[in-house]
Design a protein around this motif. Structure first.
Motif, PDB file in Angstrom:
ATOM      1  N   LYS A 171       0.841  -1.420   0.382  1.00  0.00           N
ATOM      2  CA  LYS A 171      -0.102   0.160  -0.055  1.00  0.00           C
ATOM      3  C   LYS A 171       1.281   1.165   0.106  1.00  0.00           C
ATOM      4  CE  LYS A 171      -0.617   0.331   4.896  1.00  0.00           C
ATOM      5  NZ  LYS A 171      -1.453   0.076   6.680  1.00  0.00           N
ATOM      6  N   PHE A 172       1.862   1.130   0.808  1.00  0.00           N
ATOM      7  CA  PHE A 172       3.314   2.505   0.335  1.00  0.00           C
ATOM      8  C   PHE A 172       3.360   2.376  -0.724  1.00  0.00           C
ATOM      9  CE2 PHE A 172       3.342   1.061   4.943  1.00  0.00           C
ATOM     10  CZ  PHE A 172       3.053   1.447   5.715  1.00  0.00           C
ATOM     11  N   ILE A 173       3.695   1.304  -1.860  1.00  0.00           N
ATOM     12  CA  ILE A 173       4.121   1.737  -2.850  1.00  0.00           C
ATOM     13  C   ILE A 173       3.460   3.198  -3.702  1.00  0.00           C
ATOM     14  CG2 ILE A 173       4.567   1.039  -5.711  1.00  0.00           C
ATOM     15  CD1 ILE A 173       4.037  -2.022  -3.969  1.00  0.00           C
ATOM     16  N   PRO A 174       2.903   3.689  -4.238  1.00  0.00           N
ATOM     17  CA  PRO A 174       1.735   4.763  -4.780  1.00  0.00           C
ATOM     18  C   PRO A 174       2.821   6.141  -4.353  1.00  0.00           C
ATOM     19  CG  PRO A 174       0.276   3.338  -4.858  1.00  0.00           C
ATOM     20  CD  PRO A 174       1.110   2.463  -3.358  1.00  0.00           C
ATOM     21  N   GLY A 175       2.283   6.129  -2.868  1.00  0.00           N
ATOM     22  CA  GLY A 175       3.310   7.212  -1.765  1.00  0.00           C
ATOM     23  C   GLY A 175       4.699   7.274  -2.734  1.00  0.00           C
ATOM     24  N   LEU A 176       5.397   6.290  -1.794  1.00  0.00           N
ATOM     25  CA  LEU A 176       6.751   6.296  -2.688  1.00  0.00           C
ATOM     26  C   LEU A 176       7.220   6.883  -4.058  1.00  0.00           C
ATOM     27  CD1 LEU A 176       7.716   3.267  -0.683  1.00  0.00           C
ATOM     28  CD2 LEU A 176       8.754   5.063  -0.139  1.00  0.00           C
ATOM     29  N   LYS A 177       6.169   6.219  -5.039  1.00  0.00           N
ATOM     30  CA  LYS A 177       6.563   6.726  -6.056  1.00  0.00           C
ATOM     31  C   LYS A 177       6.329   8.055  -6.353  1.00  0.00           C
ATOM     32  CE  LYS A 177       5.339   5.521 -10.964  1.00  0.00           C
ATOM     33  NZ  LYS A 177       5.569   6.679 -11.837  1.00  0.00           N
ATOM     34  N   LYS A 178       5.214   8.428  -5.647  1.00  0.00           N
ATOM     35  CA  LYS A 178       5.806  10.644  -5.760  1.00  0.00           C
ATOM     36  C   LYS A 178       6.629  10.978  -5.029  1.00  0.00           C
ATOM     37  CE  LYS A 178       0.845  10.694  -4.539  1.00  0.00           C
ATOM     38  NZ  LYS A 178      -0.006  11.756  -3.153  1.00  0.00           N
ATOM     39  N   VAL A 179       7.363  10.314  -4.044  1.00  0.00           N
ATOM     40  CA  VAL A 179       8.570  10.729  -3.825  1.00  0.00           C
ATOM     41  C   VAL A 179      10.123  10.796  -4.697  1.00  0.00           C
ATOM     42  CG1 VAL A 179      10.997  10.845  -2.156  1.00  0.00           C
ATOM     43  CG2 VAL A 179       7.864   9.888  -1.344  1.00  0.00           C
ATOM     44  N   VAL A 180       9.906   9.153  -5.612  1.00  0.00           N
ATOM     45  CA  VAL A 180      11.240   9.006  -6.540  1.00  0.00           C
ATOM     46  C   VAL A 180      10.941  10.293  -7.953  1.00  0.00           C
ATOM     47  CG1 VAL A 180      11.693   7.345  -8.663  1.00  0.00           C
ATOM     48  CG2 VAL A 180      10.861   6.521  -5.164  1.00  0.00           C
ATOM     49  N   ASP A 181       9.507  10.376  -7.565  1.00  0.00           N
ATOM     50  CA  ASP A 181       9.263  11.511  -9.416  1.00  0.00           C
ATOM     51  C   ASP A 181       9.541  12.668  -8.625  1.00  0.00           C
ATOM     52  OD1 ASP A 181       8.235   8.422 -10.957  1.00  0.00           O
ATOM     53  OD2 ASP A 181       6.327   9.014 -10.353  1.00  0.00           O
ATOM     54  N   THR A 182       9.157  12.605  -7.566  1.00  0.00           N
ATOM     55  CA  THR A 182       9.905  14.244  -7.125  1.00  0.00           C
ATOM     56  C   THR A 182      11.171  14.254  -7.562  1.00  0.00           C
ATOM     57  OG1 THR A 182       7.851  14.848  -5.693  1.00  0.00           O
ATOM     58  CG2 THR A 182       9.670  16.082  -5.375  1.00  0.00           C
ATOM     59  N   ILE A 183      12.169  13.626  -6.939  1.00  0.00           N
ATOM     60  CA  ILE A 183      13.598  13.680  -6.150  1.00  0.00           C
ATOM     61  C   ILE A 183      13.770  13.602  -7.928  1.00  0.00           C
ATOM     62  CG2 ILE A 183      15.646  12.101  -6.265  1.00  0.00           C
ATOM     63  CD1 ILE A 183      13.900  11.531  -3.471  1.00  0.00           C
ATOM     64  N   HIS A 184      13.754  12.252  -9.020  1.00  0.00           N
ATOM     65  CA  HIS A 184      14.212  12.144 -10.392  1.00  0.00           C
ATOM     66  C   HIS A 184      13.876  13.344 -11.197  1.00  0.00           C
ATOM     67  CE1 HIS A 184      13.998   7.966 -10.686  1.00  0.00           C
ATOM     68  NE2 HIS A 184      14.901   8.087  -9.393  1.00  0.00           N
ATOM     69  N   LYS A 185      12.560  14.125 -11.145  1.00  0.00           N
ATOM     70  CA  LYS A 185      11.970  15.189 -12.050  1.00  0.00           C
ATOM     71  C   LYS A 185      12.863  16.259 -11.795  1.00  0.00           C
ATOM     72  CE  LYS A 185       8.143  18.803 -12.207  1.00  0.00           C
ATOM     73  NZ  LYS A 185       7.057  19.068 -11.859  1.00  0.00           N
ATOM     74  N   ASN A 186      13.478  16.859 -10.429  1.00  0.00           N
ATOM     75  CA  ASN A 186      14.638  17.868  -9.922  1.00  0.00           C
ATOM     76  C   ASN A 186      15.941  17.512  -9.697  1.00  0.00           C
ATOM     77  OD1 ASN A 186      12.886  20.017  -8.738  1.00  0.00           O
ATOM     78  ND2 ASN A 186      12.070  17.728  -8.402  1.00  0.00           N
ATOM     79  N   GLY A 187      16.166  16.429 -10.757  1.00  0.00           N
ATOM     80  CA  GLY A 187      17.921  16.133 -10.833  1.00  0.00           C
ATOM     81  C   GLY A 187      18.401  15.331 -10.050  1.00  0.00           C
ATOM     82  N   ALA A 188      17.856  14.872  -9.190  1.00  0.00           N
ATOM     83  CA  ALA A 188      18.810  13.865  -8.373  1.00  0.00           C
ATOM     84  C   ALA A 188      18.691  12.740  -9.005  1.00  0.00           C
ATOM     85  CB  ALA A 188      18.767  14.212  -7.088  1.00  0.00           C
ATOM     86  N   GLU A 239       9.263  -1.429  -7.773  1.00  0.00           N
ATOM     87  CA  GLU A 239       8.558  -1.659  -8.030  1.00  0.00           C
ATOM     88  C   GLU A 239       8.092  -0.127  -7.956  1.00  0.00           C
ATOM     89  OE1 GLU A 239       5.350  -3.317  -6.993  1.00  0.00           O
ATOM     90  OE2 GLU A 239       6.531  -5.400  -7.306  1.00  0.00           O
ATOM     91  N   ALA A 240       8.671   0.935  -6.828  1.00  0.00           N
ATOM     92  CA  ALA A 240       8.247   2.358  -6.484  1.00  0.00           C
ATOM     93  C   ALA A 240       9.465   3.284  -7.633  1.00  0.00           C
ATOM     94  CB  ALA A 240       7.901   2.687  -5.319  1.00  0.00           C
ATOM     95  N   GLY A 241      10.284   2.861  -7.895  1.00  0.00           N
ATOM     96  CA  GLY A 241      10.976   3.459  -9.012  1.00  0.00           C
ATOM     97  C   GLY A 241      12.558   4.193  -8.543  1.00  0.00           C
ATOM     98  N   PHE A 242      13.028   3.491  -7.042  1.00  0.00           N
ATOM     99  CA  PHE A 242      14.184   3.815  -6.462  1.00  0.00           C
ATOM    100  C   PHE A 242      15.087   3.321  -7.497  1.00  0.00           C
ATOM    101  CE2 PHE A 242      11.033   4.519  -2.502  1.00  0.00           C
ATOM    102  CZ  PHE A 242      12.180   4.835  -2.715  1.00  0.00           C
ATOM    103  N   ASP A 243      16.301   4.163  -7.294  1.00  0.00           N
ATOM    104  CA  ASP A 243      17.289   3.131  -8.165  1.00  0.00           C
ATOM    105  C   ASP A 243      18.349   2.605  -7.353  1.00  0.00           C
ATOM    106  OD1 ASP A 243      17.354   5.468 -10.293  1.00  0.00           O
ATOM    107  OD2 ASP A 243      17.111   6.960  -8.934  1.00  0.00           O
ATOM    108  N   ALA A 244      18.167   2.810  -5.941  1.00  0.00           N
ATOM    109  CA  ALA A 244      19.019   1.471  -6.103  1.00  0.00           C
ATOM    110  C   ALA A 244      18.597   1.542  -3.917  1.00  0.00           C
ATOM    111  CB  ALA A 244      20.672   2.371  -5.617  1.00  0.00           C
TER     112      ALA A 244
END
Length: 686
Positions: A78-95, A168-173
């Motif tokens: 159930k936490f995957i969608p929220g974590l995906k928001k975090v990942v997408d935010t960080i990726h969008k801003n260059g890290a 699955e949430a998109g983390f790089d590592a």
């Protein structure tokens, strides 16, 4: 300042990931999530750090259900969608970003099982119930329970499932943390791991728990998904159950099982050795990274007690590490990597190493002493221009006044900043003498003001007549606190130094106490201070008998009193600290307080609590301890207690349509309270 191209700004390979530079922001329990869900503030905090130029950001997660946990959940899909928001935010801003999961001290087995303290052998390092940090564990301190082999396997599979969700949430590592006395580190320690099965005994057996975690992760998400690790260089305890050689062996074994990068931390949470405190030099623990780097080929990062870019660069240039992780420095200034890359080192807001961000991680919200927007990024994404330009008069050039003036100007107002001293800084002028980390911050704040078209009037005392002549729309009183009343017989004695005496001295005004020799020395010192202010020189000069003589009694055991006591002890003075309450260092946070008091006790400082001053005499201070009356021998008595500056406020109230009182002038506090009140006051000027 230009420094040429820094090694810090060069790219580096971590597994199949290319990092754009060598700055890494480690995972932090920033306590901005709500019931393990993602808040707007959480996203805003990480978006700002990603925009600031750091290559890779860690997100602190948990593989188990915990209690009031400051980390994000990774133990349920159930936490995957929220974590995906975090990942997408960080990726969008260059890290890039990674999820960090550690057992910590607790685990909950089963959907309905209690959250329990656990350990390899049912032991704690102190032999007492509880842990140094609760970290989502039980509220009531208990002894940890020994893990069964079946439970060890459950935790290992929990790690693997957490890694699967992270991917699955998109983390790089994905990062594991068998460090800082957490359960993974406890398995490695001969002090805490007394098991007789396959998880105890030899270092290979003690490492088995960590190895099997990495294996389970690889089996679940594939060997191409990078796994990194944070380990401790040593536990810094005697007798040592886990030392540098163990760390080197652990580093080698982590590389053998496929870990792609290692962070080297220093000691354990239980350590009786100062690790993060101001007295510890920057870069002090880089030798741990150097030791592990000597036996592995994968990148190794240093970072504990490194907040300065030049220190970080030196560590890399000397070959002690391949990367640098920074937490507190990026809390203080998220733009640090970008500023380093652009050669703007003087524009970096310095971390003062107060550790109040760390102390708040288990009791949110988390804020920063020098960066008032930290923890408020969502509420104040930018400083917006005011609807109407106003004339703003700021009284006092200390940290609160400078911050209020800065923000008021950025909102478009016409700002005048008045300071009765011949230089800006306020309380920081004194604080920089006692605390070496304050001077860089003071200089940073002064440069901020100097780089803006603010009308700064030094050597200017603001009176009612002055305000009436200026006719401001807004009057901001940030003139600092006043010395607390000290109404005891003998208070006018030549041996007594008031706070106002010291402040006047730094304004270049000689003290008017003592005999001919003392007055002459005071005059020479004041003239020197008037034209040449140097905290390092002042610290050195205090070894002599001015302004503090050989035996010093400090009235007030607050942060200011304890810090002054440490400074004077280091300069060879015989110090006594007298505090009326029952707690010495009552307003010092947990990270620094024990270190201060342990050092003062070791140096023989007389620390008296529940003690009231009843008289000042030629020989020192007469006190009442509640049990007896006694004399504290002293040549100098200094009262560091402070109260709000009500006298100036009463003089100036009503002289402008809007009046704000902030910082110590309103209520005595520390740097965080001053800077934050300055920021908030400036923001109110719409």
């Amino acid at each position: 300042m230009t420094t040429g191209k820094l090694k810090l700004c060069e790219p580096i390979q971590v597994g199949n990931l290319t990092l754009k530079n060598r700055f890494k922001q480690p995972a932090m329990a920033v306590s901005m999530n709500v019931n393990e869900e993602i808040s707007d503030q959480y996203l805003a905090f990480y978006a700002e750090r990603a925009r600031g130029g750091v290559a890779m950001i860690g997100i602190s997660c948990t593989g188990s259900r915990l209690i009031d946990d400051p980390m994000l959940g990774l133990y349920d899909d159930k936490f995957i969608p929220g974590l995906k928001k975090v990942v997408d935010t960080i990726h969008k801003n260059g890290a890039l970003c990674y999820a960090q999961v550690g057992v910590g001290y607790s685990w909950a087995f089963g959907d309905d099982g209690p959250v329990e303290l656990i350990s390899p052998s049912g032991m704690s390092l102190t032999g007492k119930p509880g842990t140094p940090f609760r970290m989502g564990g039980p509220w009531e301190p208990t002894m940890p329970r020994e893990l069964t082999v079946e439970e060890i396997h459950i935790i290992e599979k929990g790690y693997a499932e957490a890694a699967r969700r992270a991917k699955e949430a998109g983390f790089d590592a994905f990062e594991i943390i068998p460090a800082v006395s957490y359960v993974g580190a406890q398995f490695m320690s001969t002090l805490l791991n007394k098991r007789k099965d396959q998880y105890g005994g030899s270092i290979e057996n003690r490492f088995r728990f960590t190895r099997e975690i990495v294996d389970e992760i690889g089996n679940k998400v594939g060997r191409d998904f990078p796994v990194t690790a944070r380990i401790s260089g040593a536990d810094l305890l005697e007798p040592s159950g886990y030392g540098v050689e163990d760390a080197k062996r652990m580093g080698s074994m982590l590389e053998e099982v496929g870990v792609k990068q290692i962070d080297l931390m220093s000691g354990w949470h239980y350590s009786s050795v100062p690790i993060l405190q101001t007295t510890v030099p920057q870069g002090n623990w880089a030798y741990f990274a150097e030791a592990v780097k000597s036996v592995v080929k994968i990148p190794v990062a240093a970072g504990t007690q490194i907040q300065d870019v030049l220190t970080a660069e030196r560590v890399l240039q000397e070959g002690k590490a391949d990367m640098i992780y920074m937490a507190r420095a990026l809390i203080a200034d998220p733009e640090l990597p970008n500023k380093a890359r652009e050669g703007r080192l003087q524009d970096i807001r310095p971390c003062i190493n107060c550790c109040r961000c760390i102390e708040a991680s288990d009791k949110p919200p988390v804020y920063c002493s020098v960066n008032p927007r930290m923890g408020r990024e969502a509420e104040y994404p930018v400083i917006k221009a005011a609807e109407k330009k106003k004339r703003v008069l700021v009284v006092g050039g200390g940290p609160g006044g400078m911050e209020a003036a800065r923000v008021a100007h950025l909102k478009g107002h016409d700002v005048t900043l008045c300071e009765q001293n011949r230089r800006l800084g306020g309380a920081l002028l004194l604080a920089s003498v006692a605390n070496i980390r304050m001077e860089p911050f003071m200089k940073f704040k002064v440069r901020e003001i100097e780089n803006l078209p603010i009308d700064v009037k030094l050597n200017t005392e603001v009176t009612p007549a002055f305000v009436k002549k200026m006719k401001p729309d807004v009057l901001i009183i940030a003139a600092g606190g006043a010395g607390a009343p000290f109404n005891v017989p003998g208070v006018d004695s030549d041996i007594v130094l008031a706070r106002s005496d010291l402040q006047a001295f730094f304004r270049g005004q000689p003290m008017k106490k003592g005999g001919f020799i003392q007055r002459t020395v005071s005059l020479c010192g004041a003239i020197f201070s008037r034209y040449y202010y140097n905290p390092s020189f002042t610290r050195w000069f205090m070894q002599f008998n001015f302004p503090f003589k050989k035996r010093v009694a400090i009235i007030g055991g607050s942060y200011a009193g304890v810090e002054l006591g440490e400074l004077l002890t280091d300069r060879g003075k015989k110090v006594s600290i007298i505090e009326e309450s029952k707690r010495m260092g009552y307003n010092i946070g947990t990270v620094h307080r024990w270190s201060f008091l342990a050092k003062l006790q070791k140096e023989g400082v007389k620390m008296m609590t529940n003690t009231k001053v009843i008289e000042i005499v030629k020989e020192g201070v007469k006190v009442d301890t509640g049990k007896a009356k006694e004399l504290v021998e002293a040549d100098t008595v200094v009262n560091v207690k402070m109260v709000s500056n009500t006298e100036l406020t009463k003089q100036l109230e009503g002289l402008a349509k809007t009046v704000h009182v902030l910082g110590d002038a309103a209520e005595p506090g520390l740097v965080m309270e001053a800077v934050t009140s300055g920021f908030m006051t400036g923001e109110k000027l719409v």
